[in-house]
Write an enzyme that holds these catalytic residues in place. Structure first.
Site, PDB file in Angstrom:
ATOM      1  N   ARG A 147       0.244   1.016 -19.787  1.00 16.99           N
ATOM      2  CA  ARG A 147       0.430   2.352 -19.203  1.00 16.99           C
ATOM      3  C   ARG A 147       1.430   3.114 -20.062  1.00 16.99           C
ATOM      4  O   ARG A 147       2.521   2.620 -20.324  1.00 16.99           O
ATOM      5  CB  ARG A 147       0.956   2.228 -17.774  1.00 16.99           C
ATOM      6  CG  ARG A 147       1.049   3.562 -17.084  1.00 16.99           C
ATOM      7  CD  ARG A 147       1.786   3.457 -15.770  1.00 16.99           C
ATOM      8  NE  ARG A 147       3.177   3.805 -15.912  1.00 16.99           N
ATOM      9  CZ  ARG A 147       3.962   4.185 -14.900  1.00 16.99           C
ATOM     10  NH1 ARG A 147       3.469   4.244 -13.676  1.00 16.99           N
ATOM     11  NH2 ARG A 147       5.221   4.481 -15.099  1.00 16.99           N
ATOM     12  N   TYR A 159      10.152  11.642 -14.540  1.00 11.83           N
ATOM     13  CA  TYR A 159      10.012  10.458 -13.686  1.00 11.83           C
ATOM     14  C   TYR A 159       9.226   9.380 -14.441  1.00 11.83           C
ATOM     15  O   TYR A 159       8.202   9.670 -15.043  1.00 11.83           O
ATOM     16  CB  TYR A 159       9.269  10.843 -12.404  1.00 11.83           C
ATOM     17  CG  TYR A 159       9.172   9.727 -11.397  1.00 11.83           C
ATOM     18  CD1 TYR A 159      10.283   9.343 -10.666  1.00 11.83           C
ATOM     19  CD2 TYR A 159       7.972   9.062 -11.179  1.00 11.83           C
ATOM     20  CE1 TYR A 159      10.206   8.317  -9.731  1.00 11.83           C
ATOM     21  CE2 TYR A 159       7.883   8.036 -10.247  1.00 11.83           C
ATOM     22  CZ  TYR A 159       9.001   7.668  -9.536  1.00 11.83           C
ATOM     23  OH  TYR A 159       8.918   6.651  -8.620  1.00 11.83           O
ATOM     24  N   ASP A 210      -0.022   7.658 -15.719  1.00 11.11           N
ATOM     25  CA  ASP A 210       0.299   7.976 -14.319  1.00 11.11           C
ATOM     26  C   ASP A 210       0.879   9.390 -14.244  1.00 11.11           C
ATOM     27  O   ASP A 210       1.874   9.690 -14.906  1.00 11.11           O
ATOM     28  CB  ASP A 210       1.338   6.948 -13.820  1.00 11.11           C
ATOM     29  CG  ASP A 210       1.545   6.986 -12.315  1.00 11.11           C
ATOM     30  OD1 ASP A 210       1.128   7.973 -11.685  1.00 11.11           O
ATOM     31  OD2 ASP A 210       2.135   6.025 -11.775  1.00 11.11           O
ATOM     32  N   HIS A 212       1.835  10.766 -11.330  1.00  6.74           N
ATOM     33  CA  HIS A 212       2.759  10.798 -10.187  1.00  6.74           C
ATOM     34  C   HIS A 212       2.566  12.033  -9.312  1.00  6.74           C
ATOM     35  O   HIS A 212       3.540  12.709  -8.952  1.00  6.74           O
ATOM     36  CB  HIS A 212       4.215  10.688 -10.672  1.00  6.74           C
ATOM     37  CG  HIS A 212       4.529   9.344 -11.258  1.00  6.74           C
ATOM     38  ND1 HIS A 212       4.780   9.137 -12.583  1.00  6.74           N
ATOM     39  CD2 HIS A 212       4.612   8.131 -10.686  1.00  6.74           C
ATOM     40  CE1 HIS A 212       5.001   7.856 -12.819  1.00  6.74           C
ATOM     41  NE2 HIS A 212       4.902   7.225 -11.682  1.00  6.74           N
ATOM     42  N   GLU A 236      -3.991   8.021 -13.311  1.00 11.09           N
ATOM     43  CA  GLU A 236      -3.522   7.641 -11.974  1.00 11.09           C
ATOM     44  C   GLU A 236      -2.822   8.792 -11.255  1.00 11.09           C
ATOM     45  O   GLU A 236      -2.046   9.541 -11.886  1.00 11.09           O
ATOM     46  CB  GLU A 236      -2.553   6.464 -12.128  1.00 11.09           C
ATOM     47  CG  GLU A 236      -1.897   6.037 -10.848  1.00 11.09           C
ATOM     48  CD  GLU A 236      -0.823   4.981 -11.069  1.00 11.09           C
ATOM     49  OE1 GLU A 236      -0.791   4.366 -12.156  1.00 11.09           O
ATOM     50  OE2 GLU A 236      -0.013   4.783 -10.158  1.00 11.09           O
ATOM     51  N   GLU A 262      -1.433   3.905  -4.475  1.00  8.60           N
ATOM     52  CA  GLU A 262      -0.241   3.057  -4.317  1.00  8.60           C
ATOM     53  C   GLU A 262       0.567   3.424  -3.081  1.00  8.60           C
ATOM     54  O   GLU A 262       1.286   2.586  -2.556  1.00  8.60           O
ATOM     55  CB  GLU A 262       0.638   3.083  -5.577  1.00  8.60           C
ATOM     56  CG  GLU A 262       1.333   4.411  -5.821  1.00  8.60           C
ATOM     57  CD  GLU A 262       2.162   4.442  -7.110  1.00  8.60           C
ATOM     58  OE1 GLU A 262       1.818   3.740  -8.062  1.00  8.60           O
ATOM     59  OE2 GLU A 262       3.159   5.175  -7.139  1.00  8.60           O
ATOM     60  N   ARG A 283      -5.630   1.542  -5.711  1.00 15.11           N
ATOM     61  CA  ARG A 283      -4.318   0.988  -6.095  1.00 15.11           C
ATOM     62  C   ARG A 283      -3.509   0.450  -4.918  1.00 15.11           C
ATOM     63  O   ARG A 283      -2.311   0.226  -5.040  1.00 15.11           O
ATOM     64  CB  ARG A 283      -3.498   2.085  -6.793  1.00 15.11           C
ATOM     65  CG  ARG A 283      -4.141   2.543  -8.049  1.00 15.11           C
ATOM     66  CD  ARG A 283      -3.359   2.415  -9.282  1.00 15.11           C
ATOM     67  NE  ARG A 283      -1.941   2.540  -9.251  1.00 15.11           N
ATOM     68  CZ  ARG A 283      -1.092   1.570  -9.598  1.00 15.11           C
ATOM     69  NH1 ARG A 283      -1.552   0.382  -9.929  1.00 15.11           N
ATOM     70  NH2 ARG A 283       0.200   1.784  -9.607  1.00 15.11           N
ATOM     71  N   GLU A 339      -1.087  -4.290 -11.957  1.00 13.78           N
ATOM     72  CA  GLU A 339       0.107  -3.772 -12.622  1.00 13.78           C
ATOM     73  C   GLU A 339       1.189  -4.861 -12.665  1.00 13.78           C
ATOM     74  O   GLU A 339       1.359  -5.631 -11.720  1.00 13.78           O
ATOM     75  CB  GLU A 339       0.643  -2.551 -11.862  1.00 13.78           C
ATOM     76  CG  GLU A 339       1.855  -1.918 -12.526  1.00 13.78           C
ATOM     77  CD  GLU A 339       2.359  -0.674 -11.782  1.00 13.78           C
ATOM     78  OE1 GLU A 339       1.929  -0.443 -10.637  1.00 13.78           O
ATOM     79  OE2 GLU A 339       3.179   0.051 -12.369  1.00 13.78           O
ATOM     80  N   TRP A 402       2.725  21.136  -5.601  1.00 12.24           N
ATOM     81  CA  TRP A 402       1.483  20.928  -4.879  1.00 12.24           C
ATOM     82  C   TRP A 402       1.525  19.704  -4.033  1.00 12.24           C
ATOM     83  O   TRP A 402       2.122  18.715  -4.320  1.00 12.24           O
ATOM     84  CB  TRP A 402       0.212  20.871  -5.716  1.00 12.24           C
ATOM     85  CG  TRP A 402      -0.922  21.077  -4.758  1.00 12.24           C
ATOM     86  CD1 TRP A 402      -0.972  22.091  -3.843  1.00 12.24           C
ATOM     87  CD2 TRP A 402      -2.048  20.251  -4.508  1.00 12.24           C
ATOM     88  NE1 TRP A 402      -2.081  21.957  -3.060  1.00 12.24           N
ATOM     89  CE2 TRP A 402      -2.766  20.838  -3.451  1.00 12.24           C
ATOM     90  CE3 TRP A 402      -2.523  19.077  -5.082  1.00 12.24           C
ATOM     91  CZ2 TRP A 402      -3.926  20.302  -2.942  1.00 12.24           C
ATOM     92  CZ3 TRP A 402      -3.672  18.531  -4.603  1.00 12.24           C
ATOM     93  CH2 TRP A 402      -4.404  19.147  -3.523  1.00 12.24           C
TER      94      TRP A 402
HETATM   95  C1  CS2 Z   1       4.655   3.974 -10.182  1.00 15.70           C
HETATM   96  C2  CS2 Z   1       5.744   3.330  -9.382  1.00 15.70           C
HETATM   97  O1  CS2 Z   1       4.115   1.832 -10.914  1.00 15.70           O
HETATM   98  C3  CS2 Z   1       3.672   2.929 -10.640  1.00 15.70           C
HETATM   99  O2  CS2 Z   1       2.519   3.258 -10.770  1.00 15.70           O
HETATM  100  O3  CS2 Z   1       4.041   5.047  -9.607  1.00 15.70           O
HETATM  101  O4  CS2 Z   1       6.783   3.103 -10.261  1.00 15.70           O
HETATM  102  C4  CS2 Z   1       6.266   4.092  -8.180  1.00 15.70           C
HETATM  103  O5  CS2 Z   1       6.685   5.358  -8.554  1.00 15.70           O
HETATM  104  C5  CS2 Z   1       7.360   3.302  -7.521  1.00 15.70           C
HETATM  105  O6  CS2 Z   1       6.887   2.049  -7.165  1.00 15.70           O
HETATM  106  C6  CS2 Z   1       7.946   4.017  -6.328  1.00 15.70           C
HETATM  107  O7  CS2 Z   1       8.814   3.179  -5.658  1.00 15.70           O
HETATM  108 MG    MG Z   2       1.940   5.023  -9.912  1.00 14.83          MG
END
Ligand code: CS2
Ligand code: MG
Length: 402
Positions: A147, A159, A210, A212, A236, A262, A283, A339, A402
């Site tokens: 990733r 982030y 990702d 996020h 993702e 997730e 996920r 992951e 958003w």
């Molecule tokens: C992230 C995570 O691993 C991922 O895909 O999105 O790091 C996620 O942000 C954290 O687990 C939040 O606690």
């Molecule tokens: Mg993630």
């Protein structure tokens, strides 16, 4: 097999972990992860004040019955706190059942469907050069799936991309810190990152990214389309998924495979996404989606629609979750990828584990149960420390993107 004791172990060996431990009248015990990053104590209270006292005297063999009891009992179904608590109980009970059967957990699920489990790790860099170096490092460790997250010129802090080469830890401050975000700077830069990675490393590596939950549907559609030449394994969380319908628009525009889930805690969170074939990877994780019991249901449902699993496995999911997840992954026919963000040595000093890593792949081990245990004396050395996830503002100060 009556439950005689049920308790929570809260420890912070570098980050917080919540572990449920259930003991039965014959001395057999099992453990389950119940960590909800940044909200750990809510789950501890949910378990200690409500769920665990009601388990004493129940038959530990009746996993399904106890799952239904904890799910329906409160009247207020679903939600991350309740479902994480339920997962902790569920996994502890599967651990007990597998130990009682003297089998590794995957054998109870139906046996293994593969020889080894492909995992992806993170390659994060503050700029393009550092990102390319991070990909090279992951590749050398044997990962075939990586990733990739990269700092964006003009955005101070992103982030998922720690500053100064530190290990990635999403809960980065006592109370929520604030980061800034610019969609147009991000969208202009990210395709270049993947162009460079493909140029440098060729077509074979599986590349993941990702977002996020930062984009609107049409922005996500643009990104998916522009990344098509680089053949991502998945894109993702391109958009938030409260409104499952918006994936229709993204899907119309791009063949880049999509992953989401997730933060889901219920099969209902992903039902429309799966049955309308709007995603390619689901996920959901053992710890946040109601344990092995609900993960099996989600995976079986997803298999009807050609959707594969790709469970969340950041460091805030404890080694106990990782152990259970690997047994699930070993069995689940429609497996995609798992992951894996390695836990630090300090984190691992509190847990013992049977799962093994080799060249980017895992095996869960052959120990009865899920193969992970907790050293309570070690755990007691590291008291809970509050840590929160950051929030994001647009450059003009708006908190809504958003
Ligand atoms: C992230 C995570 O691993 C991922 O895909 O999105 O790091 C996620 O942000 C954290 O687990 C939040 O606690
Ligand atoms: Mg993630």
């Amino acid at each position: 097999m009556k439950i005689t004791d049920a308790k929570v172990i809260l420890t912070c060996p570098g980050r917080n972990f919540v572990t449920v431990k259930i003991t039965t009248e014959d001395g057999l015990y099992g453990i389950g992860d119940a960590t909800l990053n940044g909200r750990e104590k809510s789950v501890v209270s949910y378990l200690e004040d409500y769920v665990l006292p009601a388990l004493i005297g129940r038959d530990a063999q009746r996993i399904e019955d106890i799952w239904q009891f904890v799910y329906r009992g409160p009247y207020w179904r679903r939600g991350p706190v309740g479902m994480t608590a339920l997962a902790g109980v569920d996994v502890a009970l599967w651990d007990i059942k597998a130990k009682a059967a003297n089998m590794p957990l995957y054998q109870l699920l139906g046996g293994r469907s593969r020889d080894r489990i492909m995992t992806y790790t993170h390659a994060n860099g503050e700029d393009l050069e550092a990102t390319l170096a991070a990909v090279e490092k992951a590749r050398k460790q044997g990962y075939q799936a990586i990733r990739v997250q990269c700092g964006i010129p003009g955005i101070d802090k992103i982030y998922g991309v720690p500053k100064g080469g530190k290990a990635y830890e999403p809960a980065d401050a006592d109370l929520p810190s604030e980061e800034s975000w610019s969609t147009h700077k991000y969208l202009n830069f990210i395709p270049r990152v993947f162009e460079e990675i493909r140029r440098e490393f060729g077509p074979d590596l599986h590349l993941l990214h990702d977002v996020h939950h930062r984009l609107t549907p049409i922005e996500a559609a643009r990104l998916g389309k522009e990344l098509e030449p680089y053949h991502l394994f998945w894109l993702e969380d391109a958009v938030p998924a409260e409104n499952q319908d918006v994936f229709k628009l993204i899907r119309q525009h791009t063949t880049t495979p999509l992953a989401v889930g997730e933060i889901f805690n219920s099969i209902h969170d992903c039902r429309e996404l799966i049955q309308n074939q709007l995603i390619d990877y689901i996920r959901t994780s053992v710890v946040h989606a109601g344990g092995i019991t609900q993960m099996r249901r989600i995976a079986d449902f997803a298999s009807l629609w050609g959707v594969r699993t790709g469970s969340h496995g950041a460091t805030d999911l404890s080694p106990v979750c990782m152990g259970a997840a690997l047994h699930f992954d070993y069995w689940v026919p429609n497996f995609g990828v798992q992951e894996h963000m390695p836990h630090s040595e300090l984190m691992e000093s509190v847990f013992t584990r049977a799962y093994q890593f080799e060249d980017g792949f895992f095996t869960p081990g052959e120990v009865p149960g899920h193969g992970v245990d907790i050293d309570e004396a070690e755990a007691a050395k590291y008291p809970y420390k509050r840590a929160s996830l950051p929030v994001n503002r647009l450059e003009d100060g708006t908190l809504w993107h958003w």
